[in-house]
Design a protein around this motif. Structure first.
Motif, PDB file in Angstrom:
ATOM      1  N   GLN A  81      43.515  40.131  41.877  1.00 18.86           N
ATOM      2  CA  GLN A  81      41.462  40.146  41.441  1.00 18.86           C
ATOM      3  C   GLN A  81      41.294  40.938  42.816  1.00 18.86           C
ATOM      4  O   GLN A  81      41.970  41.035  43.581  1.00 18.86           O
ATOM      5  CB  GLN A  81      40.538  38.237  42.110  1.00 18.86           C
ATOM      6  N   GLN A  83      37.971  43.410  44.444  1.00 21.35           N
ATOM      7  CA  GLN A  83      36.695  42.750  44.220  1.00 21.35           C
ATOM      8  C   GLN A  83      36.672  44.323  44.993  1.00 21.35           C
ATOM      9  O   GLN A  83      36.664  45.213  45.526  1.00 21.35           O
ATOM     10  CB  GLN A  83      36.182  42.124  44.852  1.00 21.35           C
ATOM     11  N   HIS A  85      32.690  47.371  44.861  1.00 23.03           N
ATOM     12  CA  HIS A  85      30.859  47.126  45.033  1.00 23.03           C
ATOM     13  C   HIS A  85      30.161  47.895  44.171  1.00 23.03           C
ATOM     14  O   HIS A  85      29.392  48.463  44.331  1.00 23.03           O
ATOM     15  CB  HIS A  85      30.342  48.104  46.670  1.00 23.03           C
ATOM     16  N   TYR A 118      33.379  39.276  37.320  1.00 22.45           N
ATOM     17  CA  TYR A 118      32.269  38.426  38.524  1.00 22.45           C
ATOM     18  C   TYR A 118      31.086  39.165  38.906  1.00 22.45           C
ATOM     19  O   TYR A 118      32.022  39.185  39.576  1.00 22.45           O
ATOM     20  CB  TYR A 118      32.360  36.742  37.728  1.00 22.45           C
ATOM     21  N   TYR A 119      30.266  38.365  39.498  1.00 16.18           N
ATOM     22  CA  TYR A 119      30.010  39.051  40.930  1.00 16.18           C
ATOM     23  C   TYR A 119      29.817  37.763  41.437  1.00 16.18           C
ATOM     24  O   TYR A 119      28.514  36.986  41.450  1.00 16.18           O
ATOM     25  CB  TYR A 119      28.178  39.283  40.315  1.00 16.18           C
ATOM     26  N   PRO A 120      30.617  38.040  42.453  1.00 11.78           N
ATOM     27  CA  PRO A 120      30.737  37.153  43.096  1.00 11.78           C
ATOM     28  C   PRO A 120      29.229  36.752  44.067  1.00 11.78           C
ATOM     29  O   PRO A 120      29.191  35.260  45.075  1.00 11.78           O
ATOM     30  CB  PRO A 120      31.832  37.090  44.410  1.00 11.78           C
ATOM     31  N   THR A 121      28.975  37.699  45.201  1.00 11.45           N
ATOM     32  CA  THR A 121      27.630  37.745  45.958  1.00 11.45           C
ATOM     33  C   THR A 121      26.984  39.194  45.196  1.00 11.45           C
ATOM     34  O   THR A 121      27.902  40.099  44.663  1.00 11.45           O
ATOM     35  CB  THR A 121      28.423  37.762  47.109  1.00 11.45           C
ATOM     36  N   LYS A 125      31.175  42.721  43.468  1.00 12.67           N
ATOM     37  CA  LYS A 125      31.952  42.368  41.892  1.00 12.67           C
ATOM     38  C   LYS A 125      33.360  42.334  41.885  1.00 12.67           C
ATOM     39  O   LYS A 125      34.117  43.038  42.605  1.00 12.67           O
ATOM     40  CB  LYS A 125      31.528  44.057  40.756  1.00 12.67           C
ATOM     41  N   ALA A 126      34.264  41.835  41.346  1.00 12.33           N
ATOM     42  CA  ALA A 126      35.242  41.114  41.369  1.00 12.33           C
ATOM     43  C   ALA A 126      36.033  40.939  39.776  1.00 12.33           C
ATOM     44  O   ALA A 126      35.354  40.647  38.694  1.00 12.33           O
ATOM     45  CB  ALA A 126      35.885  39.975  41.432  1.00 12.33           C
ATOM     46  N   TRP A 128      39.538  40.618  37.555  1.00 17.63           N
ATOM     47  CA  TRP A 128      40.340  39.755  37.996  1.00 17.63           C
ATOM     48  C   TRP A 128      41.668  40.097  36.526  1.00 17.63           C
ATOM     49  O   TRP A 128      41.231  39.931  35.184  1.00 17.63           O
ATOM     50  CB  TRP A 128      40.684  38.333  37.671  1.00 17.63           C
TER      51      TRP A 128
END
Length: 165
Positions: A81, A83, A85, A118-121, A125-126, A128
């Motif tokens: 994964q 991540q 911005h 997905y968007y963890p916060t 953006k992550a 994977w």
């Protein structure tokens, strides 16, 4: 692992991946595939990364943001994964056989068991990719995003380029 979004981050991400997966005793063929996928994911993250905060204009890192790399082994699968911005979702593009870029996610799509994002916060953006560590006994050419066959020359060029760096 957190990396500055500079061009040398890609080589550090590859080195870290090889080191960690070797220590986890992941078979060499899977390590090489993971190395390629991490390279592609990290390259995309760096091309689209934006700084998370406004550094001092006197700082030598005034224009540097960060990207993150996470690896986890959940036998029989390996998840890679990265991540960044950039709020835009990743898009698989069509690139001609002679194109010098634009096929990173195409390779990720073809060489991973599955991938996504997905968007963890908020603001992060992550992206994977998952590899199955179970050997494929019925080897067949990988299918592209629309079911078309991946040109072997495309994969070969990517692997040769990766080994040269």
């Amino acid at each position: 692992m957190t990396l500055a979004d500079t061009l040398n981050a890609v080589s550090w991400a590859r080195r870290h991946t090889v080191d960690v997966l070797s220590r986890w005793q992941v078979p060499p063929d899977f390590v090489e595939t993971a190395r390629l996928l991490v390279s592609e994911l990290t390259t995309n993250a760096i091309r689209h990364a934006e700084p998370t905060e406004e550094p001092s204009s006197h700082s030598p890192l005034a224009e540097v943001g960060t990207v993150g790399l996470m690896l986890w082994l959940d036998t029989p699968r390996l998840v890679l994964q990265v991540q960044d911005h950039d709020p835009r979702p990743p898009v698989v593009k069509s690139a001609g056989q002679d194109a010098e870029n634009g096929r990173g996610l195409f390779l990720v799509d073809c060489m991973s068991a599955r991938w996504g994002f997905y968007y963890p916060t908020p603001g992060l953006k992550a992206v994977w990719a998952e590899l199955s560590l179970v050997p494929d006994t019925g080897r067949h050419p990988p299918a592209g995003p629309r079911g078309d066959q991946v040109p072997p020359l495309t994969v070969a060029r990517a692997l040769v380029g990766l080994r040269a760096t």
